[in-house]
Design a protein around this motif. Structure first.
Motif, mmCIF file in Angstrom:
data_model
loop_
_atom_site.group_PDB
_atom_site.id
_atom_site.type_symbol
_atom_site.label_atom_id
_atom_site.label_comp_id
_atom_site.label_asym_id
_atom_site.label_seq_id
_atom_site.Cartn_x
_atom_site.Cartn_y
_atom_site.Cartn_z
ATOM 1 N N GLY A 168 0.799 -1.222 0.000
ATOM 2 C CA GLY A 168 0.000 0.000 0.000
ATOM 3 C C GLY A 168 0.828 1.266 0.000
ATOM 4 N N ARG A 169 2.116 1.156 -0.268
ATOM 5 C CA ARG A 169 2.980 2.339 -0.303
ATOM 6 C C ARG A 169 3.011 2.929 -1.709
ATOM 7 N N PHE A 170 2.906 4.236 -1.780
ATOM 8 C CA PHE A 170 2.983 4.925 -3.070
ATOM 9 C C PHE A 170 4.442 4.955 -3.513
ATOM 10 N N THR A 171 4.734 4.452 -4.685
ATOM 11 C CA THR A 171 6.128 4.241 -5.086
ATOM 12 C C THR A 171 6.713 5.346 -5.961
ATOM 13 N N ALA A 172 5.862 6.203 -6.534
ATOM 14 C CA ALA A 172 6.378 7.297 -7.375
ATOM 15 C C ALA A 172 6.844 8.453 -6.481
ATOM 16 N N THR A 173 7.720 9.280 -7.014
ATOM 17 C CA THR A 173 8.216 10.424 -6.234
ATOM 18 C C THR A 173 7.455 11.706 -6.538
ATOM 19 N N ASP A 174 6.648 11.684 -7.595
ATOM 20 C CA ASP A 174 5.813 12.847 -7.907
ATOM 21 C C ASP A 174 4.537 12.364 -8.582
ATOM 22 N N LEU A 175 3.693 13.308 -8.980
ATOM 23 C CA LEU A 175 2.424 12.969 -9.621
ATOM 24 C C LEU A 175 2.462 13.352 -11.098
ATOM 25 N N CYS A 176 1.497 12.852 -11.847
ATOM 26 C CA CYS A 176 1.503 13.066 -13.300
ATOM 27 C C CYS A 176 1.245 14.522 -13.682
ATOM 28 N N ASP A 177 0.817 15.361 -12.740
ATOM 29 C CA ASP A 177 0.532 16.767 -13.068
ATOM 30 C C ASP A 177 1.622 17.713 -12.582
ATOM 31 N N ASP A 178 2.758 17.169 -12.109
ATOM 32 C CA ASP A 178 3.746 18.003 -11.409
ATOM 33 C C ASP A 178 4.514 18.899 -12.374
ATOM 34 N N ARG A 179 4.265 20.211 -12.246
ATOM 35 C CA ARG A 179 4.974 21.173 -13.103
ATOM 36 C C ARG A 179 6.375 21.458 -12.579
ATOM 37 N N TYR A 180 6.672 21.006 -11.354
ATOM 38 C CA TYR A 180 7.976 21.306 -10.758
ATOM 39 C C TYR A 180 8.799 20.042 -10.566
ATOM 40 N N ALA A 181 8.503 19.003 -11.365
ATOM 41 C CA ALA A 181 9.152 17.711 -11.160
ATOM 42 C C ALA A 181 10.663 17.785 -11.308
ATOM 43 N N THR A 182 11.177 18.802 -12.006
ATOM 44 C CA THR A 182 12.631 18.901 -12.190
ATOM 45 C C THR A 182 13.323 19.339 -10.900
ATOM 46 N N ILE A 183 12.560 19.810 -9.909
ATOM 47 C CA ILE A 183 13.105 20.119 -8.589
ATOM 48 C C ILE A 183 12.354 19.268 -7.572
ATOM 49 N N PRO A 184 12.998 18.217 -7.061
ATOM 50 C CA PRO A 184 12.289 17.291 -6.166
ATOM 51 C C PRO A 184 11.772 17.995 -4.916
ATOM 52 N N ARG A 185 10.588 17.621 -4.485
ATOM 53 C CA ARG A 185 10.038 18.105 -3.217
ATOM 54 C C ARG A 185 9.157 16.997 -2.665
ATOM 55 N N PRO A 186 9.141 16.827 -1.349
ATOM 56 C CA PRO A 186 8.335 15.748 -0.773
ATOM 57 C C PRO A 186 6.855 15.944 -1.080
ATOM 58 N N LEU A 187 6.167 14.868 -1.379
ATOM 59 C CA LEU A 187 4.728 14.939 -1.618
ATOM 60 C C LEU A 187 4.025 15.469 -0.376
ATOM 61 N N GLY A 188 3.103 16.390 -0.579
ATOM 62 C CA GLY A 188 2.374 16.983 0.540
ATOM 63 C C GLY A 188 3.060 18.186 1.158
ATOM 64 N N SER A 189 4.232 18.562 0.632
ATOM 65 C CA SER A 189 5.016 19.619 1.274
ATOM 66 C C SER A 189 4.374 21.000 1.154
ATOM 67 N N GLU A 190 3.639 21.255 0.058
ATOM 68 C CA GLU A 190 3.027 22.577 -0.092
ATOM 69 C C GLU A 190 1.938 22.790 0.958
ATOM 70 N N ASP A 191 1.068 21.797 1.134
ATOM 71 C CA ASP A 191 0.035 21.907 2.168
ATOM 72 C C ASP A 191 0.675 21.941 3.557
ATOM 73 N N ALA A 192 1.713 21.139 3.748
ATOM 74 C CA ALA A 192 2.394 21.115 5.049
ATOM 75 C C ALA A 192 2.994 22.478 5.366
ATOM 76 N N PHE A 193 3.587 23.121 4.345
ATOM 77 C CA PHE A 193 4.188 24.443 4.550
ATOM 78 C C PHE A 193 3.142 25.434 5.040
ATOM 79 N N HIS A 194 1.989 25.448 4.394
ATOM 80 C CA HIS A 194 0.940 26.404 4.771
ATOM 81 C C HIS A 194 0.337 26.077 6.131
ATOM 82 N N TYR A 195 0.135 24.785 6.394
ATOM 83 C CA TYR A 195 -0.638 24.429 7.584
ATOM 84 C C TYR A 195 0.209 24.298 8.845
ATOM 85 N N THR A 196 1.479 23.951 8.705
ATOM 86 C CA THR A 196 2.312 23.761 9.896
ATOM 87 C C THR A 196 3.104 25.010 10.269
#
Length: 509
Positions: A17-45
């Motif tokens: 049940g682990r997601f194995t990709a490092t990004d999603l098919c819509d990622d416009r910033y895939a050339t700069i790796p960032r952890p999945l969920g990091s944008e929401d985490a940045f705003h909320y935490t």
């Protein structure tokens, strides 16, 4: 035909049940790796203020669609969601929308977006609408949809949205939350642990032993660990070495939180009045005497000393008085200096042509000068880039300059891997103008990550440091860039302007 987010996530879940990709098919910033969920985490935490304007726009578009459910109205809402951040608008959105407004039209729209959208934000919006409808209701009345929602939450880009949707109606599905804890490792794990409750001793022990193994840093999670594992009770009894190390990690993060988060934020968001830090430290350090035997164990205590000294320096007595801080520092130092580490560092730092990095760390922390040995080892092993932090940490005697010149002399070697120039670039950020060659190499890299970092450094340095060589590399970088943020940064530098990420994001919408 574009693959939908739902299809993409489901096709990238392994047998655990682990997601194995490092990004999603819509990622416009895939050339700069960032952890999945990091944008929401940045705003909320980070305590960022919510964006009521975005919420208001979305609410009006949703209401317009519910009144007139046409393809055109649906497209307007779909397109507006592009470029938005879920965590920015979710709070004001649910405050403005009455649950009773979620009718069959809104529910069907959520299903359409959830299963058919090819963008992440549309899927998160759908999950939010399901939350307003009632995740508990879905769990009991539509098991197939519930399992699909839970499955997509295995991808850490959507874990927060799933848990947030459950919270809207105070639904706390512990079985689902523990399922997510077991199959996530980054921000999804952070948010799942935040919502979990240990229901028995077995879960408490599991959380102590496996909870801290997270790929992202979020020190306030230590509050949850201390409470849920009953850590104060645990450390009062003899601990195994493994449990001691995890307890040391948790309390160490708690000290980091006290140092780096404003007191008012800690009081408002985490309510730590029931945590007795002095007692925790005393019990842990009593056990440390039996467990500290390796360099890494000593380094744990040195980090404690540093954070406790910082608390004293900042007169931060939220949890410890000045005298208590001094007593705990003395207790740590008694163990640290109970052994003379110099002979072991001298004999074992380099053995069988291999470097012991833990001894390296210890030497740096104990102010034992091993730089000449490290520099010679690097000259003989130029691919040993993990040495860069140590080589550049010793100021004076022209040491850092010698390292920079040596890197410059062998630059092609350090342009093959994306991360090889990261440490030299970080060093240059606080040493303006010391190596145009490294900056230029990063700008002309085949990777967008070092290119973007180099742009940020030049921006911090100021326009006066843009030499003809750097300007030439910026022009070339503009052609090489495959990332719109990096391209916008380059355009700002060439125009003699400071890059404003806020303006860029607003323009992107």
């Amino acid at each position: 035909m574009k693959q939908t987010i739902y299809q993409f996530v489901n096709s990238h879940l392994d047998e655990h049940g682990r997601f194995t990709a490092t990004d999603l098919c819509d990622d416009r910033y895939a050339t700069i790796p960032r952890p999945l969920g990091s944008e929401d985490a940045f705003h909320y935490t980070m305590g960022n203020l919510p964006n009521p304007n975005s919420a208001s726009v979305l609410l009006k578009l949703l209401q317009a669609y519910m009144q007139e459910p046409t393809t055109q109205q649906r497209s307007r809402l779909y397109n507006e969601l592009k470029g938005m951040a879920f965590a920015e608008y979710c709070d004001p959105f649910i405050e403005a929308l009455d649950q009773n407004d979620i009718n069959a039209v809104a529910y069907d729209l959520a299903r359409r977006f959830f299963y058919n959208a090819d963008g992440r934000e549309q899927v998160k919006f759908a999950i939010l609408i399901f939350g307003m409808y009632g995740m508990e209701k879905i769990c009991h009345q539509n098991q197939e949809l519930w399992q699909d929602l839970l499955r997509i939450a295995h991808c850490e880009e959507f874990t927060f949205a799933f848990l947030y949707a459950c919270r809207i109606t105070n639904f706390n599905p512990q079985n689902a939350i523990w399922e997510l804890i077991h199959c996530t490792s980054g921000w999804g794990k952070v948010f799942s642990i935040t919502d979990c409750h240990c229901r028995d001793e077995e879960e408490r022990l599991w959380l102590l032993q496996n909870g801290p193994d997270i790929d992202v840093e979020y020190p306030p999670l230590s509050v949850k660990f201390i409470r849920e594992t009953h850590l104060e009770e645990l450390v009062a009894q003899p601990l195994s070495y493994e449990n001691y190390k995890n307890a040391i990690f948790i309390v160490g993060n708690y000290l980091v939180m006290l140092n780096h988060f404003p007191a008012e934020v800690i009081e408002e968001q985490f309510n730590i009045s029931d945590i007795h830090l002095n007692k925790l430290l005393t019990c842990l350090l009593d056990q440390a005497e039996a467990h500290v035997s390796k360099p890494e164990d000593v380094l744990d205590l040195i980090s404690y000393v540093t954070t406790l000294q910082d608390l004293c320096k900042e007169q931060n007595h939220m949890q410890l008085t000045f005298n208590q801080c001094q007593e705990q520092i003395a207790a740590c130092e008694k163990i640290i200096y109970s052994k003379d580490w110099q002979p072991e560092i001298d004999s074992d730092l380099i053995k069988d042509d291999k470097l012991d990095y833990q001894l390296c760390n210890l030497a740096v922390e104990l102010d034992i000068d091993v730089w000449p040995r490290l520099f010679d080892f690097w000259l003989a092993h130029p691919d040993e880039t993990p040495l860069f932090p140590y080589l550049l940490s010793y100021e004076g005697e022209g040491r850092s300059e010698r390292v920079l010149r040596q890197i410059e002399a062998d630059l092609p070697r350090y342009c093959v891997e994306q991360n090889d120039l990261m440490v030299p670039l970080r060093y240059l950020n606080t040493h303006p103008g010391q190596s145009d060659a490294i900056i230029c190499a990063a700008l002309e890299s085949i990777f967008d990550l070092p290119r973007g970092i180099a742009c940020g450094i030049i921006d911090d340095w100021g326009q006066e440091f843009i030499t003809p060589a750097i300007r030439h590399s910026l022009i070339k970088a503009r052609q090489l860039s495959n990332n719109e943020v990096v391209t916008a940064r380059i355009d700002s530098l060439l125009a003699g302007k400071h890059f404003d990420i806020g303006k860029f994001l607003n323009k992107r919408k």
